[in-house]
Scaffold this active site. Structure first.
Site, PDB file in Angstrom:
ATOM      1  CB  CYS A   1      -0.986  -0.052   1.175  1.00  0.00           C
ATOM      2  SG  CYS A   1      -2.385   1.063   0.942  1.00  0.00           S
TER       3      CYS A   1
ATOM      4  CG  HIS B   1      -3.821  -3.713   3.134  1.00  0.00           C
ATOM      5  ND1 HIS B   1      -2.795  -3.253   3.944  1.00  0.00           N
ATOM      6  CD2 HIS B   1      -4.377  -2.618   2.560  1.00  0.00           C
ATOM      7  CE1 HIS B   1      -2.739  -1.931   3.871  1.00  0.00           C
ATOM      8  NE2 HIS B   1      -3.676  -1.525   3.041  1.00  0.00           N
TER       9      HIS B   1
ATOM     10  CD  GLU C   1      -1.673  -6.120   5.709  1.00  0.00           C
ATOM     11  OE1 GLU C   1      -1.296  -6.461   4.571  1.00  0.00           O
ATOM     12  OE2 GLU C   1      -2.165  -4.984   5.941  1.00  0.00           O
TER      13      GLU C   1
END
Ligand code: MN
Length: 245
Positions: free
Chosen positions: A117, A217, A219
């Site tokens: 990001c 993202h 994660e």
């Protein structure tokens, strides 16, 4: 000998987390998601100090095997030759400078980089690229939902890219939370993915190195470990073995 080699192979690769200051409960929770995703992928997270002292950074980077740059706020557009418009919410300059320095160190040493990001945006700016300061009211809602950690959308991966090899597919569903995007791609980087709806650049990569920027993202994906983070941790592991001979 054989046994020694195996012992070396099981040493967990240390992943430098270049993150912002976790100064709110939201930011602390988001930081924990990176920590847990790295741990689940077999890495050992290590938070980088917030320092722009080049000696301290060189030392910190010499102790780690991979560089993961987390999400964050916006980069000062003056870094890519534009005046800020009203939509930007600036990241701490100290953090931005630290991350830029770490990207350069990793480039020099060949250390694997995963830039997520904001991380992808600073990677692009370091290489002379530019950003859309705000994608605008028609596009932003496809990439960010206010009050939520993410919105899901599909990404089309360019064929023949390093990213395609890692992911093993030309289309994946990702969790997204951004209002800016890469405009002009930095020198030495190539586009490896775009939003499936439209032209927004969703990933860039450096040729000949594990240096990958993704706008989404991994994660925050439900299924962990995420394949991208696994590939990154494995690259860090093999880079560490190479380095130590
Ligand atoms: Mn997106």
């Amino acid at each position: 000998m054989e046994r020694n080699r195996n012992e070396k192979a099981v040493r967990k690769p240390v992943i430098a987390l270049a993150a912002g200051v976790p100064d709110s409960e939201i930011r602390r929770r988001k930081l924990r998601m990176y920590v847990e995703a790295i741990e689940k992928a077999g890495g050992e997270p290590h938070t980088l100090p917030l320092s722009t002292d080049s000696e301290a950074l060189t030392k910190a980077m010499s102790d780690v095997d991979g560089l993961l740059i987390t999400g964050g706020r916006d980069i000062d557009p003056r870094m890519y030759g534009e005046e800020p418009d009203s939509a930007v919410e600036l990241e701490m300059q100290e953090r931005v400078d630290r991350d830029a320095a770490c990207i350069k160190l990793a480039k020099k040493s060949g250390m694997p980089v995963l830039a997520i990001c904001y991380g992808m945006q600073i990677l692009n700016v370091v290489e002379g690229g530019t950003l859309y300061q705000d994608m605008g009211p028609e596009i932003v809602p496809l990439h960010r939902e206010s009050g939520r950690d993410y919105i899901e959308h599909d990404v089309a991966i360019e064929s023949g890219t390093f990213l395609e090899r890692i992911v093993g597919s030309q289309r994946i569903r990702v969790r997204s939370s951004h209002h800016q995007a890469v405009k002009k791609v930095g020198t030495g980087l190539v586009v490896s993915a775009r939003c499936a709806r439209g032209e927004i650049i969703e990933a860039v990569e450096r040729e000949g190195a594990f240096c990958l920027g993704v706008q989404w993202h991994p994660e925050r994906h439900e299924r962990q470990p995420d394949p991208l983070i696994v590939a990154f941790v494995e690259a860090a592991s093999s880079w560490a073995r190479q380095r130590s001979g």
